[in-house]
Scaffold this motif. Structure first.
Motif, PDB file in Angstrom:
ATOM      1  N   ALA A 150       0.859  -1.178   0.000  1.00  0.00           N
ATOM      2  CA  ALA A 150       0.000   0.000   0.000  1.00  0.00           C
ATOM      3  C   ALA A 150       0.898   1.231   0.000  1.00  0.00           C
ATOM      4  CB  ALA A 150      -0.875  -0.006   1.235  1.00  0.00           C
ATOM      5  N   PRO A 151       0.433   2.239  -0.588  1.00  0.00           N
ATOM      6  CA  PRO A 151       1.247   3.451  -0.589  1.00  0.00           C
ATOM      7  C   PRO A 151       1.499   3.893   0.842  1.00  0.00           C
ATOM      8  CG  PRO A 151      -0.814   3.770  -1.802  1.00  0.00           C
ATOM      9  CD  PRO A 151      -0.787   2.388  -1.288  1.00  0.00           C
ATOM     10  N   ALA A 152       2.676   4.419   1.079  1.00  0.00           N
ATOM     11  CA  ALA A 152       3.092   4.815   2.416  1.00  0.00           C
ATOM     12  C   ALA A 152       2.202   5.925   2.960  1.00  0.00           C
ATOM     13  CB  ALA A 152       4.552   5.256   2.401  1.00  0.00           C
ATOM     14  N   SER A 153       1.586   6.697   2.142  1.00  0.00           N
ATOM     15  CA  SER A 153       0.781   7.811   2.628  1.00  0.00           C
ATOM     16  C   SER A 153      -0.700   7.476   2.688  1.00  0.00           C
ATOM     17  CB  SER A 153       0.992   9.017   1.711  1.00  0.00           C
ATOM     18  OG  SER A 153       0.551   8.701   0.413  1.00  0.00           O
ATOM     19  N   THR A 154      -1.008   6.172   2.889  1.00  0.00           N
ATOM     20  CA  THR A 154      -2.402   5.766   2.949  1.00  0.00           C
ATOM     21  C   THR A 154      -3.025   6.314   4.218  1.00  0.00           C
ATOM     22  OG1 THR A 154      -1.837   3.725   1.814  1.00  0.00           O
ATOM     23  CG2 THR A 154      -3.948   3.793   2.940  1.00  0.00           C
ATOM     24  N   TYR A 155      -4.269   6.805   4.064  1.00  0.00           N
ATOM     25  CA  TYR A 155      -4.996   7.333   5.212  1.00  0.00           C
ATOM     26  C   TYR A 155      -6.468   7.031   4.986  1.00  0.00           C
ATOM     27  CZ  TYR A 155      -7.070  10.502   8.543  1.00  0.00           C
ATOM     28  OH  TYR A 155      -7.800  11.036   9.573  1.00  0.00           O
ATOM     29  N   TYR A 156      -7.095   6.490   6.085  1.00  0.00           N
ATOM     30  CA  TYR A 156      -8.523   6.206   6.013  1.00  0.00           C
ATOM     31  C   TYR A 156      -9.211   7.141   6.987  1.00  0.00           C
ATOM     32  CZ  TYR A 156      -6.753   1.919   3.878  1.00  0.00           C
ATOM     33  OH  TYR A 156      -6.099   1.029   3.079  1.00  0.00           O
ATOM     34  N   GLY A 193     -10.515  -2.684   1.459  1.00  0.00           N
ATOM     35  CA  GLY A 193     -10.104  -4.073   1.735  1.00  0.00           C
ATOM     36  C   GLY A 193      -8.988  -4.163   2.755  1.00  0.00           C
ATOM     37  N   ALA A 194      -8.813  -3.118   3.555  1.00  0.00           N
ATOM     38  CA  ALA A 194      -7.715  -3.111   4.527  1.00  0.00           C
ATOM     39  C   ALA A 194      -8.170  -3.444   5.945  1.00  0.00           C
ATOM     40  CB  ALA A 194      -7.046  -1.759   4.528  1.00  0.00           C
ATOM     41  N   ALA A 195      -9.475  -3.550   6.188  1.00  0.00           N
ATOM     42  CA  ALA A 195      -9.957  -3.801   7.555  1.00  0.00           C
ATOM     43  C   ALA A 195      -9.785  -5.286   7.882  1.00  0.00           C
ATOM     44  CB  ALA A 195     -11.411  -3.408   7.671  1.00  0.00           C
ATOM     45  N   PRO A 196      -9.437  -5.615   9.044  1.00  0.00           N
ATOM     46  CA  PRO A 196      -8.998  -4.748  10.146  1.00  0.00           C
ATOM     47  C   PRO A 196      -7.584  -4.228   9.901  1.00  0.00           C
ATOM     48  CG  PRO A 196      -8.825  -7.055  10.821  1.00  0.00           C
ATOM     49  CD  PRO A 196      -9.386  -7.050   9.441  1.00  0.00           C
ATOM     50  N   VAL A 197      -7.335  -3.069  10.401  1.00  0.00           N
ATOM     51  CA  VAL A 197      -6.050  -2.393  10.219  1.00  0.00           C
ATOM     52  C   VAL A 197      -5.274  -2.511  11.536  1.00  0.00           C
ATOM     53  CG1 VAL A 197      -4.937  -0.229   9.588  1.00  0.00           C
ATOM     54  CG2 VAL A 197      -7.174  -0.757   8.665  1.00  0.00           C
ATOM     55  N   ARG A 198      -4.062  -3.082  11.454  1.00  0.00           N
ATOM     56  CA  ARG A 198      -3.247  -3.304  12.671  1.00  0.00           C
ATOM     57  C   ARG A 198      -2.159  -2.237  12.764  1.00  0.00           C
ATOM     58  NH1 ARG A 198      -5.141  -8.145  11.058  1.00  0.00           N
ATOM     59  NH2 ARG A 198      -5.775  -9.613  12.641  1.00  0.00           N
ATOM     60  N   THR A 199      -1.627  -2.124  13.964  1.00  0.00           N
ATOM     61  CA  THR A 199      -0.529  -1.178  14.181  1.00  0.00           C
ATOM     62  C   THR A 199       0.614  -1.548  13.250  1.00  0.00           C
ATOM     63  OG1 THR A 199      -1.123  -1.016  16.514  1.00  0.00           O
ATOM     64  CG2 THR A 199       1.045  -0.231  15.911  1.00  0.00           C
ATOM     65  N   GLY A 200       1.169  -0.633  12.547  1.00  0.00           N
ATOM     66  CA  GLY A 200       2.251  -0.876  11.600  1.00  0.00           C
ATOM     67  C   GLY A 200       1.760  -1.051  10.178  1.00  0.00           C
ATOM     68  N   ASP A 201       0.447  -1.352   9.991  1.00  0.00           N
ATOM     69  CA  ASP A 201      -0.089  -1.472   8.637  1.00  0.00           C
ATOM     70  C   ASP A 201      -0.274  -0.054   8.067  1.00  0.00           C
ATOM     71  OD1 ASP A 201      -0.231  -4.214   8.918  1.00  0.00           O
ATOM     72  OD2 ASP A 201      -2.412  -4.307   9.216  1.00  0.00           O
ATOM     73  N   PRO A 202      -0.155   0.062   6.704  1.00  0.00           N
ATOM     74  CA  PRO A 202      -0.399   1.382   6.103  1.00  0.00           C
ATOM     75  C   PRO A 202      -1.860   1.802   6.345  1.00  0.00           C
ATOM     76  CG  PRO A 202       0.593  -0.144   4.512  1.00  0.00           C
ATOM     77  CD  PRO A 202       0.288  -0.923   5.737  1.00  0.00           C
ATOM     78  N   GLY A 203      -2.049   3.003   6.751  1.00  0.00           N
ATOM     79  CA  GLY A 203      -3.380   3.559   6.968  1.00  0.00           C
ATOM     80  C   GLY A 203      -3.863   3.419   8.393  1.00  0.00           C
ATOM     81  N   TYR A 204      -3.086   2.727   9.278  1.00  0.00           N
ATOM     82  CA  TYR A 204      -3.515   2.599  10.674  1.00  0.00           C
ATOM     83  C   TYR A 204      -3.452   3.962  11.320  1.00  0.00           C
ATOM     84  CZ  TYR A 204      -3.561   1.536  15.641  1.00  0.00           C
ATOM     85  OH  TYR A 204      -3.871   1.530  16.970  1.00  0.00           O
ATOM     86  N   GLY A 205      -4.454   4.226  12.130  1.00  0.00           N
ATOM     87  CA  GLY A 205      -4.485   5.462  12.904  1.00  0.00           C
ATOM     88  C   GLY A 205      -5.262   5.231  14.183  1.00  0.00           C
ATOM     89  N   ARG A 206      -4.992   6.053  15.194  1.00  0.00           N
ATOM     90  CA  ARG A 206      -5.643   5.899  16.487  1.00  0.00           C
ATOM     91  C   ARG A 206      -7.147   6.169  16.373  1.00  0.00           C
ATOM     92  NH1 ARG A 206      -4.447   3.528  20.635  1.00  0.00           N
ATOM     93  NH2 ARG A 206      -5.211   5.070  22.037  1.00  0.00           N
ATOM     94  N   HIS A 207      -7.523   6.976  15.411  1.00  0.00           N
ATOM     95  CA  HIS A 207      -8.948   7.279  15.256  1.00  0.00           C
ATOM     96  C   HIS A 207      -9.722   6.047  14.783  1.00  0.00           C
ATOM     97  CE1 HIS A 207      -7.319   7.836  11.214  1.00  0.00           C
ATOM     98  NE2 HIS A 207      -8.582   7.735  10.720  1.00  0.00           N
ATOM     99  N   LEU A 208      -9.014   5.035  14.169  1.00  0.00           N
ATOM    100  CA  LEU A 208      -9.673   3.801  13.745  1.00  0.00           C
ATOM    101  C   LEU A 208      -9.691   2.738  14.868  1.00  0.00           C
ATOM    102  CD1 LEU A 208      -8.043   3.454  10.189  1.00  0.00           C
ATOM    103  CD2 LEU A 208     -10.306   4.401  10.754  1.00  0.00           C
ATOM    104  N   ASP A 209      -8.858   2.904  15.914  1.00  0.00           N
ATOM    105  CA  ASP A 209      -8.712   1.913  17.016  1.00  0.00           C
ATOM    106  C   ASP A 209      -9.320   2.501  18.274  1.00  0.00           C
ATOM    107  OD1 ASP A 209      -7.969  -0.146  18.656  1.00  0.00           O
ATOM    108  OD2 ASP A 209      -5.818   0.165  18.470  1.00  0.00           O
ATOM    109  N   ARG A 210     -10.629   2.348  18.440  1.00  0.00           N
ATOM    110  CA  ARG A 210     -11.333   2.958  19.568  1.00  0.00           C
ATOM    111  C   ARG A 210     -10.931   2.344  20.915  1.00  0.00           C
ATOM    112  NH1 ARG A 210     -17.426   3.408  17.200  1.00  0.00           N
ATOM    113  NH2 ARG A 210     -16.908   4.876  15.579  1.00  0.00           N
ATOM    114  N   ASP A 211     -10.726   1.003  20.966  1.00  0.00           N
ATOM    115  CA  ASP A 211     -10.412   0.387  22.262  1.00  0.00           C
ATOM    116  C   ASP A 211      -8.916   0.374  22.553  1.00  0.00           C
ATOM    117  OD1 ASP A 211      -9.667  -1.517  20.419  1.00  0.00           O
ATOM    118  OD2 ASP A 211     -10.994  -3.096  21.180  1.00  0.00           O
ATOM    119  N   GLY A 212      -8.064   0.811  21.672  1.00  0.00           N
ATOM    120  CA  GLY A 212      -6.630   0.960  21.883  1.00  0.00           C
ATOM    121  C   GLY A 212      -5.891  -0.367  21.979  1.00  0.00           C
TER     122      GLY A 212
END
Length: 196
Positions: free
Chosen positions: A155-161, A171-190
């Motif tokens: 995935a492009p390095a600048s991926t953002y969802y 097709g990137a869900a679930p997004v894990r820490t270290g995956d392109p496009g991961y952000g804290r706003h997508l991980d509600r339970d941390g």
């Protein structure tokens, strides 16, 4: 002495008169017989006391023999008891020896079985080692051969969802820490996984 050897009538006493040869012989013979009789009687009395003494000794010896026979019977009984004890001890020893021989045979059998089991375990360990070596060789070879085909498109390095719907649509869900496009706003339970 002459006065005392006379009788009242003045004649010499019987003992004071001279004896004839014949009378002297008779008197001497009588004295000899009387002496023998008296000596024999005295000897008989001595023999009688000797017989009594011998009877006492015989009675004492008979008592000693009876006591010795009693002791001999007691000794025979004790000897028979000792022989019975010895026979019993020998039987116990024979039983113990047989038990020891059986136990020794069982220990030898167990040692033989243990040696055979150890040999089998060593052979299995060697086989496992060979198989592990072969598996390691295959594992090292397989990823190297499959590496180019298994790589997913990056995935492009600048991926953002913006949200999880965008990540799912891509097709990137679930997004894990270290995956392109991961952000804290997508991980509600941390927990490090977004868009679960």
């Amino acid at each position: 002495m002459a006065g005392s050897s006379l009788r009242a009538d003045g004649k010499p006493s019987f003992l004071a008169r001279p004896m004839s040869r014949k009378a002297a012989l008779i008197t001497s013979g009588s004295a000899l017989v009387a002496g023998l009789l008296l000596g024999g009687g005295a000897g008989g009395a001595g023999a009688q006391s000797e017989v009594t003494s011998l009877k006492d000794q015989v009675a004492s010896l008979e008592t000693d023999v009876a006591d010795a026979e009693t002791v001999a019977v007691e000794n025979d009984t004790a000897l028979a008891d000792a022989r019975a004890d010895l026979d019993e001890a020998l039987n116990d020893l024979a039983t113990a020896t047989a038990g020891l021989e059986t136990a020794t045979a069982q220990v030898t059998e167990m040692q033989t079985a243990a040696t055979a089991s150890q040999t089998e375990l060593d052979a299995r360990a060697a086989r496992i080692s060979v198989l592990e070596g072969q598996l390691s060789a295959r594992t090292v070879q397989a990823p190297a051969a499959q590496a180019p085909a298994a790589q997913a498109p990056a995935a492009p390095a600048s991926t953002y969802y913006d949200n999880c719907m965008a990540a799912r649509n891509a097709g990137a869900a679930p997004v894990r820490t270290g995956d392109p496009g991961y952000g804290r706003h997508l991980d509600r339970d941390g927990d490090g996984i977004g868009c679960e």
